[in-house]
Design a protein around this motif. Structure first.
Motif, PDB file in Angstrom:
ATOM      1  N   ILE A 341     -39.853 -14.049  -0.265  1.00 28.97           N
ATOM      2  CA  ILE A 341     -38.478 -14.259   0.343  1.00 28.97           C
ATOM      3  C   ILE A 341     -38.764 -15.541   1.426  1.00 28.97           C
ATOM      4  O   ILE A 341     -37.868 -16.430   1.599  1.00 28.97           O
ATOM      5  N   ARG A 342     -39.991 -15.332   2.046  1.00 20.43           N
ATOM      6  CA  ARG A 342     -40.349 -16.621   2.821  1.00 20.43           C
ATOM      7  C   ARG A 342     -40.451 -17.821   2.178  1.00 20.43           C
ATOM      8  O   ARG A 342     -40.194 -18.818   2.608  1.00 20.43           O
ATOM      9  N   GLU A 343     -40.805 -17.826   0.989  1.00 23.66           N
ATOM     10  CA  GLU A 343     -40.936 -19.285   0.272  1.00 23.66           C
ATOM     11  C   GLU A 343     -40.000 -19.580  -0.648  1.00 23.66           C
ATOM     12  O   GLU A 343     -39.802 -20.888  -0.694  1.00 23.66           O
ATOM     13  N   PHE A 344     -39.221 -18.807  -1.092  1.00 25.30           N
ATOM     14  CA  PHE A 344     -38.048 -19.012  -1.983  1.00 25.30           C
ATOM     15  C   PHE A 344     -36.757 -18.593  -1.755  1.00 25.30           C
ATOM     16  O   PHE A 344     -35.699 -19.317  -2.051  1.00 25.30           O
ATOM     17  N   ASN A 345     -36.659 -18.283  -0.273  1.00 28.46           N
ATOM     18  CA  ASN A 345     -35.409 -18.004   0.262  1.00 28.46           C
ATOM     19  C   ASN A 345     -35.399 -18.117   1.792  1.00 28.46           C
ATOM     20  O   ASN A 345     -35.189 -16.876   2.567  1.00 28.46           O
ATOM     21  N   ASP A 346     -35.631 -18.999   2.211  1.00 28.27           N
ATOM     22  CA  ASP A 346     -36.103 -19.148   3.671  1.00 28.27           C
ATOM     23  C   ASP A 346     -34.930 -18.704   4.534  1.00 28.27           C
ATOM     24  O   ASP A 346     -34.949 -18.182   5.850  1.00 28.27           O
ATOM     25  N   SER A 347     -33.557 -19.051   3.967  1.00 27.20           N
ATOM     26  CA  SER A 347     -32.510 -18.854   4.860  1.00 27.20           C
ATOM     27  C   SER A 347     -32.111 -17.175   5.242  1.00 27.20           C
ATOM     28  O   SER A 347     -31.579 -16.720   5.973  1.00 27.20           O
ATOM     29  N   GLY A 349     -34.799 -14.925   5.844  1.00 24.04           N
ATOM     30  CA  GLY A 349     -35.441 -14.317   6.861  1.00 24.04           C
ATOM     31  C   GLY A 349     -36.517 -13.551   5.948  1.00 24.04           C
ATOM     32  O   GLY A 349     -36.406 -13.394   4.883  1.00 24.04           O
ATOM     33  N   ASP A 350     -37.268 -12.717   6.676  1.00 31.00           N
ATOM     34  CA  ASP A 350     -37.905 -11.573   6.262  1.00 31.00           C
ATOM     35  C   ASP A 350     -37.705 -10.436   6.566  1.00 31.00           C
ATOM     36  O   ASP A 350     -37.757 -10.018   7.709  1.00 31.00           O
ATOM     37  N   PRO A 351     -37.106  -9.775   5.662  1.00 32.32           N
ATOM     38  CA  PRO A 351     -36.467  -8.076   5.933  1.00 32.32           C
ATOM     39  C   PRO A 351     -37.390  -7.286   6.420  1.00 32.32           C
ATOM     40  O   PRO A 351     -37.141  -6.115   6.902  1.00 32.32           O
ATOM     41  N   PHE A 352     -38.693  -7.526   6.270  1.00 31.42           N
ATOM     42  CA  PHE A 352     -39.863  -6.646   6.591  1.00 31.42           C
ATOM     43  C   PHE A 352     -40.403  -6.844   8.049  1.00 31.42           C
ATOM     44  O   PHE A 352     -41.189  -5.911   8.586  1.00 31.42           O
ATOM     45  N   GLU A 353     -39.807  -7.690   8.698  1.00 26.21           N
ATOM     46  CA  GLU A 353     -39.995  -8.064   9.951  1.00 26.21           C
ATOM     47  C   GLU A 353     -38.998  -7.824  11.198  1.00 26.21           C
ATOM     48  O   GLU A 353     -37.790  -8.404  10.683  1.00 26.21           O
ATOM     49  N   HIS A 354     -39.187  -6.939  11.911  1.00 20.13           N
ATOM     50  CA  HIS A 354     -37.991  -6.331  12.997  1.00 20.13           C
ATOM     51  C   HIS A 354     -38.322  -6.800  14.514  1.00 20.13           C
ATOM     52  O   HIS A 354     -39.363  -6.245  14.862  1.00 20.13           O
ATOM     53  N   SER A 355     -37.931  -7.793  14.862  1.00 25.19           N
ATOM     54  CA  SER A 355     -38.379  -8.288  16.056  1.00 25.19           C
ATOM     55  C   SER A 355     -37.493  -7.644  17.151  1.00 25.19           C
ATOM     56  O   SER A 355     -38.055  -7.487  18.230  1.00 25.19           O
ATOM     57  N   GLY A 356     -36.449  -6.987  16.800  1.00 24.79           N
ATOM     58  CA  GLY A 356     -35.577  -6.170  17.726  1.00 24.79           C
ATOM     59  C   GLY A 356     -34.951  -7.031  18.806  1.00 24.79           C
ATOM     60  O   GLY A 356     -34.186  -6.573  19.810  1.00 24.79           O
ATOM     61  N   GLU A 357     -34.815  -8.245  18.561  1.00 27.45           N
ATOM     62  CA  GLU A 357     -34.023  -9.419  19.400  1.00 27.45           C
ATOM     63  C   GLU A 357     -32.834  -9.556  18.643  1.00 27.45           C
ATOM     64  O   GLU A 357     -32.745  -9.814  17.508  1.00 27.45           O
ATOM     65  N   ALA A 358     -31.725  -9.751  19.377  1.00 29.83           N
ATOM     66  CA  ALA A 358     -30.454 -10.057  18.734  1.00 29.83           C
ATOM     67  C   ALA A 358     -30.281 -11.548  18.515  1.00 29.83           C
ATOM     68  O   ALA A 358     -30.931 -12.393  19.208  1.00 29.83           O
ATOM     69  N   ASP A 359     -29.805 -12.116  17.482  1.00 30.36           N
ATOM     70  CA  ASP A 359     -29.567 -13.565  17.393  1.00 30.36           C
ATOM     71  C   ASP A 359     -28.817 -14.182  18.420  1.00 30.36           C
ATOM     72  O   ASP A 359     -27.660 -13.416  18.794  1.00 30.36           O
ATOM     73  N   PRO A 360     -29.217 -15.469  18.788  1.00 27.22           N
ATOM     74  CA  PRO A 360     -28.163 -16.092  19.968  1.00 27.22           C
ATOM     75  C   PRO A 360     -27.015 -16.278  19.495  1.00 27.22           C
ATOM     76  O   PRO A 360     -26.735 -16.526  18.308  1.00 27.22           O
TER      77      PRO A 360
END
Length: 360
Positions: A341-347, A349-360
């Motif tokens: 996902i990171r290398e072939f579909n950058d747009s 994002g990574d669904p396995f990483e949850h930062s818990g922050e809302a998008d601006p």
């Protein structure tokens, strides 16, 4: 054209030779797997000793291996032998009629008729469930008894596997970093990806064995202790059973102590039942939540549902080794898809990483 044919023929032959070698090593899968696990888990110890005993790799690996034997392997073998002995005793008592699992279940049904009513709502026949439970107890104790007889017959095979595991662990501790670098050079996945996957492999192996196994031992010890304090027979056996059950996420040791508490209520020992339930919930149950973050760390923990499914699937496919291999395969699955996902579909994002922050 001829060069391409040569290259493809070589690659096909390489695959065939690799498969043949894998089949050749298949009988030794268990010793090899646990030798790799020992090398991965004790690698930090080996590195720490290496900084203090410079230029003596053989001595460093030997000391590390001896520490592993004294701290982990020999106590585990002693515990397994005690478990087998307890299982033999239980099987003999069942055969002689001193222990009657069916009578235990009948008392629970008489004291808690709501249980049978609840099961009927789901079209579950209590009598069939009773027979299945009796078969499981008798079959389990019979299995342990047969293992005791089998160990006596297969002592040479056991000692050969054990010696092979120790022998391989020594060389993997000494030369493991060289083998990793060789794999990184040989595999055609890209050095950065390969290092990430190797790191994930080591991380999950340490987390699963060190974390899950130590938490299981702690919960089994606590369960066996409360059984012994309350005078429940076979405390060692049930403690080990609770330790094994603790390897299964979500349900864990409650599979053992909860039915035991129900039986204590059924026979009129309400005080002991209350003590067992409180101890099970407040001490045994919380041991996982308190110890796992310390021993494993939050950053390597997969979602609980994935841990549960991968552990159960691993045990079905690989036997007892599956409690490590199942989560390991799941972690590598996540790592591979994360890389994709990171290398072939950058747009995306990574669904396995949850930062818990809302998008601006």
């Amino acid at each position: 054209m001829y060069d391409k044919l040569e290259q493809r023929s070589f690659l096909a032959t390489l695959v065939l030779v690799t498969l043949a070698f894998a089949l050749l090593m298949k009988p030794f899968f268990g010793p090899i797997f646990w030798a790799v696990a020992i090398a991965v888990i004790f690698n930090p110890v080996q590195q720490w000793l290496g900084r203090r005993i410079a230029g003596r790799p053989n001595l460093v690996s030997l000391i590390t291996l001896v520490l592993c034997l004294v701290i982990v392997i020999l106590p585990a073998l002693g515990l397994i032998s005690s478990l087998v002995a307890e299982g033999v005793t239980l099987y003999q008592r069942i055969q002689s009629g001193d222990v009657n699992p069916g009578q235990w279940l009948d008392r629970i049904r008489e004291s808690f008729p709501v249980v049978e009513t609840f099961l009927d709502r789901f079209d579950i026949d209590f009598n069939k469930l009773r027979e299945s439970a009796i078969s499981a107890v008798v079959g389990g104790s019979q299995f342990l008894a047969s293992r005791a007889f089998g160990i006596g017959q297969n002592t040479f095979q056991f000692m050969l596997s054990f010696a092979l595991m120790v022998y391989l662990a020594f060389f993997l501790l000494r030369d493991g970093h060289r083998l990793v670098e060789l794999l990184i050079v040989a595999l055609p996945l890209g050095d950065d990806r390969e290092r990430l996957l190797m790191s994930k492999f080591a991380e999950v192996t340490r987390a699963t064995v060190k974390g899950n196994l130590l938490v299981a031992v702690a919960q089994g010890a606590l369960g066996g202790l409360i059984f012994w304090v309350l005078g429940i027979s076979g405390a060692l056996l049930w403690g080990v059973v609770m330790a094994i059950a603790s390897l299964i996420p979500a349900v864990g040791a409650a599979l053992v102590w909860l039915p035991a508490a129900l039986y204590l209520v059924a026979v009129g020992d309400v005080v002991s039942a209350v003590v067992l339930v409180l101890f099970g919930v407040l001490v045994i149950g919380l041991a996982d939540n308190l110890l796992r973050p310390i021993l494993v760390g939050r950053d390597t923990k997969m979602p609980d549902y994935l841990v549960l499914l991968s552990t159960l699937g691993g045990i079905v496919l690989f036997g007892i080794n599956g409690f490590v291999m199942g989560p390991l395969v799941a972690a590598l699955f996540i790592a591979f898809w994360g890389i994709f996902i990171r290398e072939f579909n950058d747009s995306a994002g990574d669904p396995f990483e949850h930062s818990g922050e809302a998008d601006p």
